[in-house]
Motif scaffolding. Structure first.
Motif, PDB file in Angstrom:
ATOM      1  N   SER A  59      -4.112   7.384   5.408  1.00 13.92           N
ATOM      2  CA  SER A  59      -2.652   7.282   5.364  1.00 13.92           C
ATOM      3  C   SER A  59      -2.150   7.204   3.929  1.00 13.92           C
ATOM      4  CB  SER A  59      -2.170   6.069   6.161  1.00 13.92           C
ATOM      5  OG  SER A  59      -2.411   6.280   7.528  1.00 13.92           O
ATOM      6  N   GLN A  60      -2.895   6.547   3.063  1.00  8.46           N
ATOM      7  CA  GLN A  60      -2.474   6.487   1.662  1.00  8.46           C
ATOM      8  C   GLN A  60      -2.452   7.868   1.030  1.00  8.46           C
ATOM      9  OE1 GLN A  60      -4.666   3.493  -0.687  1.00  8.46           O
ATOM     10  NE2 GLN A  60      -2.640   2.651  -1.033  1.00  8.46           N
ATOM     11  N   ASN A  95       0.815  -1.215   0.000  1.00  5.42           N
ATOM     12  CA  ASN A  95       0.000   0.000   0.000  1.00  5.42           C
ATOM     13  C   ASN A  95       0.846   1.262   0.000  1.00  5.42           C
ATOM     14  OD1 ASN A  95      -2.902  -0.139  -0.111  1.00  5.42           O
ATOM     15  ND2 ASN A  95      -2.799  -1.445   1.683  1.00  5.42           N
ATOM     16  N   CYS A  96       1.911   1.264   0.778  1.00  2.00           N
ATOM     17  CA  CYS A  96       2.792   2.440   0.826  1.00  2.00           C
ATOM     18  C   CYS A  96       3.496   2.658  -0.509  1.00  2.00           C
ATOM     19  CB  CYS A  96       3.812   2.298   1.960  1.00  2.00           C
ATOM     20  SG  CYS A  96       3.069   2.449   3.599  1.00  2.00           S
ATOM     21  N   ALA A  97       3.914   1.584  -1.145  1.00  2.00           N
ATOM     22  CA  ALA A  97       4.563   1.695  -2.453  1.00  2.00           C
ATOM     23  C   ALA A  97       3.589   2.244  -3.497  1.00  2.00           C
ATOM     24  CB  ALA A  97       5.119   0.341  -2.884  1.00  2.00           C
ATOM     25  N   ILE A  98       2.366   1.751  -3.486  1.00  2.00           N
ATOM     26  CA  ILE A  98       1.347   2.243  -4.421  1.00  2.00           C
ATOM     27  C   ILE A  98       1.081   3.727  -4.180  1.00  2.00           C
ATOM     28  CG2 ILE A  98      -1.117   2.105  -5.013  1.00  2.00           C
ATOM     29  CD1 ILE A  98      -0.873  -0.963  -4.506  1.00  2.00           C
ATOM     30  N   GLY A 119       2.011   6.692  -6.764  1.00  2.00           N
ATOM     31  CA  GLY A 119       0.932   7.563  -7.234  1.00  2.00           C
ATOM     32  C   GLY A 119       1.241   9.031  -6.994  1.00  2.00           C
ATOM     33  N   GLY A 120       1.790   9.325  -5.824  1.00  2.00           N
ATOM     34  CA  GLY A 120       2.177  10.697  -5.524  1.00  2.00           C
ATOM     35  C   GLY A 120       3.253  11.217  -6.453  1.00  2.00           C
ATOM     36  N   PRO A 125      11.112  14.950  -4.626  1.00  2.00           N
ATOM     37  CA  PRO A 125      11.596  14.009  -5.638  1.00  2.00           C
ATOM     38  C   PRO A 125      11.969  12.650  -5.024  1.00  2.00           C
ATOM     39  CG  PRO A 125      13.272  15.654  -5.171  1.00  2.00           C
ATOM     40  CD  PRO A 125      12.042  16.057  -4.407  1.00  2.00           C
ATOM     41  N   TYR A 126      11.989  12.571  -3.715  1.00  2.00           N
ATOM     42  CA  TYR A 126      12.370  11.342  -3.013  1.00  2.00           C
ATOM     43  C   TYR A 126      11.132  10.572  -2.576  1.00  2.00           C
ATOM     44  CZ  TYR A 126      16.597  14.122  -2.896  1.00  2.00           C
ATOM     45  OH  TYR A 126      17.652  14.911  -3.259  1.00  2.00           O
ATOM     46  N   TRP A 127      10.329  10.153  -3.542  1.00  2.00           N
ATOM     47  CA  TRP A 127       9.066   9.511  -3.214  1.00  2.00           C
ATOM     48  C   TRP A 127       9.256   8.202  -2.455  1.00  2.00           C
ATOM     49  CZ3 TRP A 127       7.944   4.736  -5.281  1.00  2.00           C
ATOM     50  CH2 TRP A 127       8.687   4.348  -6.402  1.00  2.00           C
TER      51      TRP A 127
END
Length: 188
Positions: free
Chosen positions: A117-118, A48-51, A55-56, A129-131
């Motif tokens: 949180s997402q 979920n955090c990676a998605i 996305g961000g 830039p550091y997603w």
């Protein structure tokens, strides 16, 4: 590193007393297998955090800096308001007959998908830039808030005053959201 810390702190506050904590504690009570529940939680949270962070990072290329800041403000406002205004019941997944890991992974993944949180992770990811650091911070924040729920199970509510923590966390997130939104509009 600022992105990871800011995301960690924001997500940690957003998860206090949240449905993710409650479902994880319920599953730990049901299965009595902390390792499987924690592994399912970690996998669901990581995905979920990676998605969210990915996305961000995509949103970042589509919007101006001002709109990204407004998006962040709105994400925080909705997170704070959600903590202060309502609380939906958690489905304990009692009808699921799958093993502990699979139930925890799928149940928590579905529960976290589209959660506040997402949106916080996506907003933080869009602002830098550091997603990947936003994903790491979000992952650590969710885990830091939820692992004690698995370990403490039903005692969590007795040991930790979740309702006041939820109110304070909600107020902090709401306030930060208003600051970001007003700055985006050039008001402050």
């Amino acid at each position: 590193m600022d992105t990871a810390f800011t995301t960690f702190l924001s997500v940690f506050l957003a998860e206090m007393g949240d449905r993710t904590q409650i479902l994880a504690a319920v599953l730990a009570l049901r299965y009595r297998n902390n390792k499987a529940i924690l592994a399912g939680l970690a996998c669901a949270t990581l995905l979920n955090c990676a998605i969210s962070a990915a996305g961000g990072s995509v949103i970042d290329s589509w919007m101006s800096e001002r709109l990204i800041q407004m998006f962040a403000g709105i994400a925080y406002i909705f997170a704070g308001a959600g903590m202060l205004l309502w609380r939906r019941n958690v489905d304990p997944l009692s009808g699921w007959k799958s093993p502990a890991f699979l139930t925890a992974f799928l149940g928590l993944f579905i529960l976290e998908f589209g959660d506040k949180s997402q949106f916080i992770i996506a907003a933080q990811s869009a602002r830098t830039p550091y997603w990947g650091m936003a994903a790491v911070g979000g992952f650590i924040g969710i885990m830091a808030a939820t692992v004690p729920a698995v370990i403490l199970r039903a005692r969590l509510g007795q040991i930790v005053p979740l309702k006041p923590i939820r109110w304070v966390s909600g107020a902090l997130l709401l306030g930060w959201g208003f600051v970001l939104a007003t700055q985006a509009n050039g008001i402050s």
